[in-house]
Design a protein around this motif. Structure first.
Motif, PDB file in Angstrom:
ATOM      1  N   LYS A   1       2.039   6.669  -1.700  1.00 35.70           N
ATOM      2  CA  LYS A   1       0.778   5.948  -1.528  1.00 35.70           C
ATOM      3  C   LYS A   1      -0.398   6.616  -2.223  1.00 35.70           C
ATOM      4  O   LYS A   1      -1.272   5.942  -2.739  1.00 35.70           O
ATOM      5  CB  LYS A   1       0.454   5.735  -0.049  1.00 35.70           C
ATOM      6  N   HIS A   2      -0.389   7.953  -2.292  1.00 36.55           N
ATOM      7  CA  HIS A   2      -1.558   8.601  -2.882  1.00 36.55           C
ATOM      8  C   HIS A   2      -1.564   8.514  -4.405  1.00 36.55           C
ATOM      9  O   HIS A   2      -2.532   8.911  -5.037  1.00 36.55           O
ATOM     10  CB  HIS A   2      -1.654  10.059  -2.414  1.00 36.55           C
TER      11      HIS A   2
ATOM     12  N   PHE B   1     -10.026  12.225  -6.119  1.00 33.16           N
ATOM     13  CA  PHE B   1      -8.662  11.982  -6.589  1.00 33.16           C
ATOM     14  C   PHE B   1      -8.609  10.874  -7.628  1.00 33.16           C
ATOM     15  O   PHE B   1      -7.582  10.652  -8.241  1.00 33.16           O
ATOM     16  CB  PHE B   1      -7.764  11.609  -5.401  1.00 33.16           C
TER      17      PHE B   1
ATOM     18  N   GLY C   1       0.796  -1.222   0.000  1.00 38.76           N
ATOM     19  CA  GLY C   1       0.000   0.000   0.000  1.00 38.76           C
ATOM     20  C   GLY C   1       0.826   1.268   0.000  1.00 38.76           C
ATOM     21  O   GLY C   1       0.294   2.344  -0.188  1.00 38.76           O
TER      22      GLY C   1
ATOM     23  N   LEU D   1       2.629   2.397   2.655  1.00 36.00           N
ATOM     24  CA  LEU D   1       2.753   3.009   3.978  1.00 36.00           C
ATOM     25  C   LEU D   1       4.154   2.792   4.541  1.00 36.00           C
ATOM     26  O   LEU D   1       4.605   3.519   5.405  1.00 36.00           O
ATOM     27  CB  LEU D   1       1.716   2.428   4.940  1.00 36.00           C
TER      28      LEU D   1
ATOM     29  N   ALA E   1      -6.309   8.598   4.490  1.00 28.82           N
ATOM     30  CA  ALA E   1      -6.585   9.602   3.454  1.00 28.82           C
ATOM     31  C   ALA E   1      -5.587   9.475   2.312  1.00 28.82           C
ATOM     32  O   ALA E   1      -5.946   9.613   1.143  1.00 28.82           O
ATOM     33  CB  ALA E   1      -6.533  10.996   4.065  1.00 28.82           C
ATOM     34  N   GLY E   2      -4.331   9.174   2.639  1.00 28.20           N
ATOM     35  CA  GLY E   2      -3.305   8.992   1.609  1.00 28.20           C
ATOM     36  C   GLY E   2      -3.639   7.831   0.682  1.00 28.20           C
ATOM     37  O   GLY E   2      -3.556   7.956  -0.536  1.00 28.20           O
ATOM     38  N   THR E   3      -4.076   6.704   1.251  1.00 25.23           N
ATOM     39  CA  THR E   3      -4.387   5.557   0.393  1.00 25.23           C
ATOM     40  C   THR E   3      -5.612   5.840  -0.473  1.00 25.23           C
ATOM     41  O   THR E   3      -5.817   5.180  -1.473  1.00 25.23           O
ATOM     42  CB  THR E   3      -4.664   4.275   1.207  1.00 25.23           C
ATOM     43  N   LEU E   4      -6.413   6.825  -0.080  1.00 24.01           N
ATOM     44  CA  LEU E   4      -7.579   7.181  -0.903  1.00 24.01           C
ATOM     45  C   LEU E   4      -7.194   8.147  -2.013  1.00 24.01           C
ATOM     46  O   LEU E   4      -8.045   8.586  -2.773  1.00 24.01           O
ATOM     47  CB  LEU E   4      -8.675   7.784  -0.033  1.00 24.01           C
ATOM     48  N   GLY E   5      -5.917   8.507  -2.082  1.00 24.59           N
ATOM     49  CA  GLY E   5      -5.447   9.307  -3.206  1.00 24.59           C
ATOM     50  C   GLY E   5      -5.141  10.755  -2.869  1.00 24.59           C
ATOM     51  O   GLY E   5      -4.769  11.524  -3.751  1.00 24.59           O
ATOM     52  N   ALA E   6      -5.301  11.166  -1.611  1.00 24.16           N
ATOM     53  CA  ALA E   6      -5.063  12.561  -1.257  1.00 24.16           C
ATOM     54  C   ALA E   6      -3.569  12.807  -1.067  1.00 24.16           C
ATOM     55  O   ALA E   6      -2.914  12.065  -0.334  1.00 24.16           O
ATOM     56  CB  ALA E   6      -5.816  12.914   0.021  1.00 24.16           C
ATOM     57  N   ASN E   7      -3.049  13.860  -1.703  1.00 26.18           N
ATOM     58  CA  ASN E   7      -1.624  14.155  -1.514  1.00 26.18           C
ATOM     59  C   ASN E   7      -1.431  14.846  -0.165  1.00 26.18           C
ATOM     60  O   ASN E   7      -2.388  15.301   0.453  1.00 26.18           O
ATOM     61  CB  ASN E   7      -1.072  14.977  -2.687  1.00 26.18           C
TER      62      ASN E   7
ATOM     63  N   ASP F   1      -2.936   8.431   7.112  1.00 20.43           N
ATOM     64  CA  ASP F   1      -2.537   7.331   6.223  1.00 20.43           C
ATOM     65  C   ASP F   1      -3.716   6.883   5.368  1.00 20.43           C
ATOM     66  O   ASP F   1      -3.579   6.649   4.161  1.00 20.43           O
ATOM     67  CB  ASP F   1      -2.042   6.138   7.047  1.00 20.43           C
TER      68      ASP F   1
ATOM     69  N   ILE G   1      -4.339   2.131  -4.751  1.00 21.09           N
ATOM     70  CA  ILE G   1      -4.572   0.877  -4.060  1.00 21.09           C
ATOM     71  C   ILE G   1      -5.466   1.183  -2.864  1.00 21.09           C
ATOM     72  O   ILE G   1      -5.101   1.964  -2.003  1.00 21.09           O
ATOM     73  CB  ILE G   1      -3.238   0.257  -3.598  1.00 21.09           C
TER      74      ILE G   1
END
Lengths: 362, 232
Positions: A75-76, A105, A47, A49, B128-134, B126, A80
């Protein structure tokens, strides 16, 4: 066919060393192992992280991590989806805002078409939209978290023990949704679990992890036949969960008939109306094996099937078998002596004689 | 009301409110940035930054005021620069009173914001990051809203400190009615003249009223925000 996921990494966490590589083409790849075996670190690396000390991660043909070439996609930008053990919903947003968070996004031309109405329907969370996460039950939170990940249009969905923090009833509530996810949505899933019942029910590909190393990787039946479930998990209560529909009642004997993909089961009269859906649990230790259709036994429930895999002999002389009964997977625990005496091997046609069935609730 | 207070007294009240509000708003961006650095940053000299920010809290206010006078006064290195290039004069102006009270309130603001940033669950970021947010978007839509209660508390603390600031202000910008005479300075002046007791008492009551009002507003805002983000 290109592997959905291809990973070969080495990572050091204090004194713990993760050294894992596997490739999978499955719709649902289960990472299975004890807690502390490194499963979660592995999905965190997929992922984005955690950055692994060295190695490569390739998803769907795209290189996400390659330490030699200096590639590390943050990750962003990986697309995934990640469903964590705790739901991690944003407390300051409503359920609707949580669900739509990732949509801002996601690329507009994303091919995996998960739209809000479809996801609401799939997960049964349409009535929760205006609530805040604080007002949801554990099972509802986890379903919203799954929906939120799906709506970010991921090309891979990671699920890290999504059921671990829930009680048995809530687990039973969510399992069918994950099955629908696997069968109806075209997003491959990597599912971390230490529960034999979940893995047997959900996984198409099984990767076992032990002390930071991948010990086996292959189709669920094949891996189980090589390793044996009992020896791996130490789970005494290993068993299978089967989806069923109430077909009718036998008033004379106070029994309820349940229709399953594996065949008809008869259980003690239940209050469920005909047509209702239930799940039944069958413990591995409650299953006997007969080579031919058994005659003169008291058990009501006998399901024909074929052996998919035979586990290795565990301490205590027990061996676990995975039996495919019309698409449902049934776990049975026998003594090694019985397995040898009957000459059981993968592919053998058998009859599973079930001593006891318990209803898990709808 | 206007009979009750003399025009000079009204001026002092108004000036105090303007100075405190400006000090609070002007230090907010810096307070956020420094709080973020102290809460999340990993860099050489972090403890030095921490100490410098906290200095006004532990130094005598007069010392702070005197240091401001040396650096930001007309002939001070920073003051000269600001005057020459931006035409900003701080010494003996109300803007100087803003600077003095902002410096004094800054550590309180930074502490409150820093604590709330440290309390934000990194796991949510974290997610939010995996959802695509920078990272900057994560800060704006996840971290910032979640530490809003702390930011509000920090702002109110800074405002209250600025309302009551006396030592640094009087040292740096003196006590000029209509320009730098804030509530505390005006009260002090009243106590220094014969028959000033009634005036001092009036301003004291106003000062208490403003402080209590600020406290209520902050409690109300915190409850409003707290209900919205009721953490699981």
């Amino acid at each position: 066919m290109n592997p959905v996921i291809e990973i070969a990494i080495r990572h050091r966490l204090g004194t713990f060393e993760l050294d894992a590589s596997f490739a999978s083409t499955g719709r649902l790849t289960a990472l299975f192992g004890r807690s502390g075996s490194g499963k979660t670190s592995l999905v965190n690396i997929i992922g984005g992280l955690i950055a692994p000390t060295e190695g490569r991660v390739v998803i769907d043909g795209q290189v996400l991590v390659d330490t030699q070439a200096g590639v590390f996609v943050p990750k962003h930008r990986r697309r995934i989806g990640y469903v964590f053990q705790e739901a991690r919903l944003f407390p300051h947003l409503t359920v609707r805002q949580n669900l739509l968070f990732g949509r801002w996004f996601a690329p507009r031309d994303a091919t995996t078409g998960s739209e809000l109405p479809g996801v609401l329907d799939l997960l049964g969370i349409g009535h929760l939209l205006e609530r805040r996460p604080g007002a949801l039950s554990g099972g509802e939170k986890q379903r919203v978290a799954i929906g939120r990940a799906l709506l970010s249009k991921p090309r891979l969905l990671l699920m890290d023990e999504p059921l671990a923090s829930l009680d048995e009833a809530r687990k039973a509530e969510i399992l069918p949704y994950i099955e629908r996810l696997r069968d109806e949505i075209g997003v491959p899933i990597v599912y971390v679990s230490h529960s034999v019942a979940e893995v047997v029910r959900l996984a198409t590909t099984l990767v076992t992890v032990d002390q930071g190393r991948v010990t086996a990787c292959g189709s669920t039946g094949e891996v189980m036949s090589r390793l044996g479930v009992g020896g791996l998990s130490g789970a005494v209560e290993a068993g299978s969960i089967i989806e069923a529909r109430v077909a009718g009642h036998d008033e004379d004997y106070d029994l309820t008939r349940l229709a399953t993909r594996a065949g008809t089961l008869q259980v003690a009269r239940s209050a469920m109306p005909p047509g209702g859906r239930v799940r039944v649990r069958i413990l591995a230790s409650d299953v006997l094996i007969s080579l031919g259709p058994p005659v003169g036994v008291s058990a009501l429930n006998v399901l024909p099937g074929r052996i998919m895999g035979i586990g290795e002999r565990a301490t205590g002389g027990a061996v676990e078998l995975l039996i495919d009964c019309g698409g449902e997977k049934l776990l049975a625990r026998l003594t090694a002596k019985s397995v040898d005496a009957l000459g059981l091997a993968p592919g053998s046609a058998v009859h599973a004689v079930i001593k006891s069935v318990s209803i898990e609730g709808p | 009301m206007s009979d009750w207070l003399s025009p000079e007294e009204w001026t002092a009240v108004r000036l105090s409110l303007i100075v405190a509000t400006t000090a609070m708003l002007a230090s907010l961006p810096f307070g956020l940035a420094v709080a973020w650095l102290l809460a999340r940053g990993r860099f050489w000299g972090k403890s030095i930054l921490d100490a410098v920010v906290h200095l006004p809290l532990i130094m005598p206010p007069v010392v702070t005021g005197y240091l401001l006078l040396i650096w930001f006064g007309r002939r001070g290195p920073v003051g000269q620069f600001l005057d020459e290039y931006f035409g900003i004069v701080l010494s003996f102006r109300w803007t100087g009173a803003v600077l003095a009270s902002a410096v004094m309130g800054f550590p309180l603001m930074v502490r409150a914001i820093r604590l709330s940033i440290e309390a934000v669950d990194r796991k949510l970021e974290d997610a939010a990051g995996t959802l695509g947010a920078n990272p900057s978007y994560v800060f704006l839509v996840v971290t910032l809203p979640l530490c809003l209660p702390g930011i509000l508390v920090g702002m109110i603390l800074c405002f209250a400190k600025a309302m009551g600031e006396f030592g640094a202000t009087i040292t740096f910008v003196s006590n000029i009615p209509g320009e730098t005479q804030t509530l505390p300075s005006a009260i002090y002046t009243f106590t220094q003249v014969p028959n000033g007791d009634a005036g001092a008492m009036r301003l004291t009551l106003i000062s208490i009223a403003i402080s209590v009002a600020a406290l209520f507003v902050s409690e109300w805002l915190a409850r409003l925000v707290g209900r919205r983000i009721a953490v699981e």
